[in-house]
Design a protein around this motif. Structure first.
Motif, PDB file in Angstrom:
ATOM      1  N   THR A  77       0.705  -0.903  -0.140  1.00  0.00           N
ATOM      2  CA  THR A  77       0.191  -0.130   0.098  1.00  0.00           C
ATOM      3  C   THR A  77       0.705   1.264   0.044  1.00  0.00           C
ATOM      4  N   ALA A  78       2.097   1.304   0.873  1.00  0.00           N
ATOM      5  CA  ALA A  78       2.780   2.480   0.927  1.00  0.00           C
ATOM      6  C   ALA A  78       3.548   2.472  -0.412  1.00  0.00           C
ATOM      7  N   ILE A  79       3.964   1.711  -0.985  1.00  0.00           N
ATOM      8  CA  ILE A  79       4.720   1.741  -2.427  1.00  0.00           C
ATOM      9  C   ILE A  79       3.808   2.231  -3.450  1.00  0.00           C
ATOM     10  N   ASN A  80       2.735   1.726  -3.553  1.00  0.00           N
ATOM     11  CA  ASN A  80       1.733   2.299  -4.552  1.00  0.00           C
ATOM     12  C   ASN A  80       1.319   3.547  -4.330  1.00  0.00           C
ATOM     13  N   ALA A  81       1.203   3.985  -3.123  1.00  0.00           N
ATOM     14  CA  ALA A  81       0.687   5.291  -2.743  1.00  0.00           C
ATOM     15  C   ALA A  81       1.904   6.317  -3.030  1.00  0.00           C
ATOM     16  N   ASN A  82       3.358   5.836  -2.630  1.00  0.00           N
ATOM     17  CA  ASN A  82       4.388   6.736  -3.190  1.00  0.00           C
ATOM     18  C   ASN A  82       4.989   6.703  -4.443  1.00  0.00           C
ATOM     19  N   SER A  83       4.806   5.460  -4.892  1.00  0.00           N
ATOM     20  CA  SER A  83       5.540   5.275  -6.547  1.00  0.00           C
ATOM     21  C   SER A  83       4.313   4.782  -7.310  1.00  0.00           C
ATOM     22  N   ILE A 114       1.888   1.010  -8.771  1.00  0.00           N
ATOM     23  CA  ILE A 114       1.372  -0.327  -8.535  1.00  0.00           C
ATOM     24  C   ILE A 114       2.399  -1.254  -9.182  1.00  0.00           C
ATOM     25  N   ASP A 115       2.960  -1.030 -10.289  1.00  0.00           N
ATOM     26  CA  ASP A 115       4.114  -1.930 -10.827  1.00  0.00           C
ATOM     27  C   ASP A 115       5.331  -2.044 -10.029  1.00  0.00           C
ATOM     28  N   LEU A 116       5.676  -1.048  -9.405  1.00  0.00           N
ATOM     29  CA  LEU A 116       6.878  -1.255  -8.454  1.00  0.00           C
ATOM     30  C   LEU A 116       6.438  -2.125  -7.050  1.00  0.00           C
ATOM     31  N   ALA A 117       5.284  -1.715  -6.737  1.00  0.00           N
ATOM     32  CA  ALA A 117       4.823  -2.755  -5.578  1.00  0.00           C
ATOM     33  C   ALA A 117       4.489  -4.003  -5.998  1.00  0.00           C
TER      34      ALA A 117
END
Length: 396
Positions: free
Chosen positions: A343-349, A351-354
């Motif tokens: 959730t944090a990675i998606n919000a700050n970067s 969905i592909d990176l997450a």
């Protein structure tokens, strides 16, 4: 001159003889799918009814041809279950844990309902009703039952025991909608504080903490790895000497029934192998852990048990719940940390990176099962005033 051989699935001339009961017995030679010629017979009050009964029996025999000498449409479902389980045990592509799960589901969920029926007696309506009854218990129970029942009947079709599977046309079962949950930064800090307090040894309950639980949490928060993957990390998987410390996810801990836990040399899937650059807080926790680790060999587990055997995911989950319960924190599982990172990675970067970090090949899996939905619409939508001011009828 010898009598010509019958073609497969054909019959010879009918013969008739009276029975002591006064009925007529009709008989014919039939060449079965296995090449053997067998006598098939049926009786009736008259020659005509006996002939019709025999023709009906022969037509059914052509539909239900045995692909094995032991199983036919008149075999019991229990025999098919044993036959399918033997096939599962011979499948080298199935992990032992999957084989054990299939066996348990068949023996405990499915077999009690069908053991006294023949394959011919099991139709679509019976299977449909069974799955609906299982769904009343839970979606997962219905899903697991459907899976093994469908596989068993598919095997019967492939081996030409049945012409079609009664599972083909059953109703769909709908998975209940649930939104993924994730921890807030305040939740994470409260969990860290609770574990830190417990690891100081100030709490008198249980054995003296070995300091591993806090490090395991920091690794999960910094890598989003599954708990089994974290427990399978070895010295050789870690590089803390580089300018950007890395950690390689290359295995998991598996627990097979009746056997001790062991490290599997690949994660949940082969494509889940990945190397992750660790954030500073994770790298620091890993350095401290390596410093106190007695075993200096490259293959040494970073998080072993007190007996230097692999820790099990259930063991860590139980300890985590117990430690957090002392601080009044409930409902936290290791998998929740994985969803929190996603959730944090998606919000700050993105969905592909997450998805890449979690080891998923399809970002849709990450979005559906791991990303907590943010109900707040992007605040830049408030800037629409500057667009709408020039549109007649939309502004005051």
């Amino acid at each position: 001159m010898s009598r010509p051989r019958l073609p497969i699935e054909t019959f010879g001339d009918f013969s008739y003889r009276p029975l002591a009961s006064g009925h007529i017995l009709a008989r014919a030679r039939y060449r079965d799918w296995d090449g053997q010629t067998r006598q098939v017979q049926a009786s009736g009050a008259t020659q005509k009814t006996a002939e019709l009964a025999l023709k009906e029996k022969l037509s059914e025999r052509a539909v239900y041809q045995p692909g094995t000498a032991d199983l036919t449409a008149d075999s019991s479902f229990k025999q098919l279950a044993e036959y399918w389980l033997a096939d599962v045990d011979m499948n080298p592509d199935l992990a032992p844990g999957t084989q054990q799960l299939y066996r348990w589901n068949m023996e405990h969920l499915v077999l009690p309902h069908f053991a006294n029926l023949t394959l011919r007696e099991i139709g679509v309506a019976r299977c449909d009703l069974f799955i609906k009854q299982q769904r009343q218990f839970s979606y997962n129970r219905a899903k697991q039952s459907r899976n093994v029942l469908r596989q068993a009947f598919n095997l019967a079709v492939r081996h030409e025991i049945l012409p079609r599977s009664p599972m083909e046309s059953i109703s769909r079962i709908t998975k209940p909608h649930t939104d993924p949950t994730a921890l807030t930064p305040e939740d994470v800090n409260a969990i860290r504080d609770a574990i830190r307090y417990w690891e100081t040894g100030l709490n008198p309950s249980g054995p003296k903490p070995d300091g591993q639980l806090g490090a395991i949490i920091e690794v999960m928060l910094g890598t989003s790895a599954r708990i089994g993957e974290v427990l399978a990390i070895r010295r050789c998987d870690i590089d803390v000497a580089s300018a950007r410390p890395t950690l390689r996810i290359a295995g998991t801990i598996v627990c097979h029934r009746g056997a001790p836990p062991k490290r599997q040399d690949h994660p949940k899937t082969d494509k889940s192998r990945r190397t992750i650059v660790m954030p500073s807080f994770t790298a620091e926790a890993v350095r401290k852990r390596l410093a106190v680790l007695a075993d200096r060999t490259p293959d040494a587990l970073v998080f072993p048990s007190r007996n230097q055997t692999p820790l099990t995911p259930n063991n860590v989950s139980t300890k985590l719940r117990r430690v957090l319960a002392l601080a009044g924190i409930n409902g936290v599982s290791p998998h929740l940390f994985r969803r929190t990172v996603a959730t944090a990675i998606n919000a700050n970067s993105s969905i592909d990176l997450a998805a890449e970090l979690l080891g998923h090949t399809d970002p849709r899996i990450t979005m559906q099962h791991y990303i907590r939905r943010n109900e707040m619409v992007n605040p830049t939508s408030a800037d629409r005033d500057c667009v709408l001011n020039g549109v007649s009828g939309l502004t005051r």
